[in-house]
Structure formats: structure tokens, C-alpha cells
Write a protein that holds these residues in place. Structure first.
Motif: not given
Length: 136
Positions: A3-5, A67-70
Motif C-alpha cells: 500500500v502506498r503511504f 514515501p512522500r513526507i507531509l
């Protein structure tokens, strides 16, 4: 199937945290969607209200692996130890770890303590807002 996260980090200044963590991880500030010169243009075009300055920012792996970090501004300050933290993996040599630690301090991190265990060592550090992470 995996799963993408993304990882979301609460903070006070999303732009400052994006700058630090993009330097620390070799990430880049997430560019606006294709066809837009800026995130502001994208938001206006989609009738989405502009957020307050320094309240939201994201960084991404330029190789599209990590992963992207927000980063999101929250009203409350950090008060206790993180239950989850990032480990930055250096080249594992003593010189490699020291070099990475030096780069991170120059970017705004703080050394907290060196941990020597199981025949190796790592450095516990704080990012500019006091969040714990380690250099291993």
C-alpha cells in the motif's frame, strides 16, 4: 500488494521543516501538478482556499522510491518523546556517520547522545523543532 503511504509530521513551520528534511534525506520540495507553475495556481484553479503561510508543505523522493513526507502546522507544541522516528542510514562507517551528522548539524539538527550497543553506535539527534531521529 503493498500500500502506498506518506509520513505526516506535525510542526510549527512547515516550510522550515521541508527545507531541513529535504536536505537530510536528499528529497525535493514537491513540485506543483503538471500544467501549473505553483501550488497557489493549482489551488486557485480548483477553487481551493489558500492555506496560511508556512502551514503545509511536502517533500518527495526525486527517484520516486521513498514515501512522500507531509508537514502540517498544528497549534500545540511538541511535548514528549516521539513514538515513531526516522533513522537516517549513513554508509555505516564511523567516518560516514560523522560526516552525515556534521551535515545535519549544519542544516539545523542538534546532537543529543551517542549510543554504543552491540558492537556499533548511532547518534540520537533532534531536528529543528525537537523531533527525535537517529543517524545509524
Amino acid at each position: 500488494m503493498a500500500v502506498r503511504f506518506q509520513i505526516t509530521i506535525d510542526c510549527q513551520d512547515a516550510d522550515a521543516m521541508s527545507a531541513f528534511w529535504s536536505a537530510a534525506l536528499g528529497y525535493v520540495v514537491e513540485p506543483p501538478p503538471a500544467g501549473f507553475l505553483s501550488w497557489e495556481d493549482f489551488l486557485r484553479s480548483n477553487d481551493i482556499p489558500l492555506p496560511p503561510a508556512h502551514s503545509i508543505s511536502a517533500i518527495v523522493d526525486p527517484d520516486e522510491i521513498g514515501p512522500r513526507i507531509l508537514f502540517l502546522r498544528v497549534p500545540e507544541p511538541k511535548t514528549v518523546k516521539n513514538r515513531v522516528h526516522l533513522d537516517i542510514r549513513s554508509d555505516r562507517t564511523d567516518d560516514g556517520k560523522r560526516q552525515k551528522i556534521s551535515e545535519l548539524v549544519e542544516a539545523g539538527a542538534t546532537e543529543v547522545r551517542r549510543v554504543d550497543e552491540h558492537g556499533g553506535w548511532w547518534m540520537v539527534m533532534h531536528d529543528p523543532e525537537g523531533n527525535e531521529f537517529c543517524v545509524t
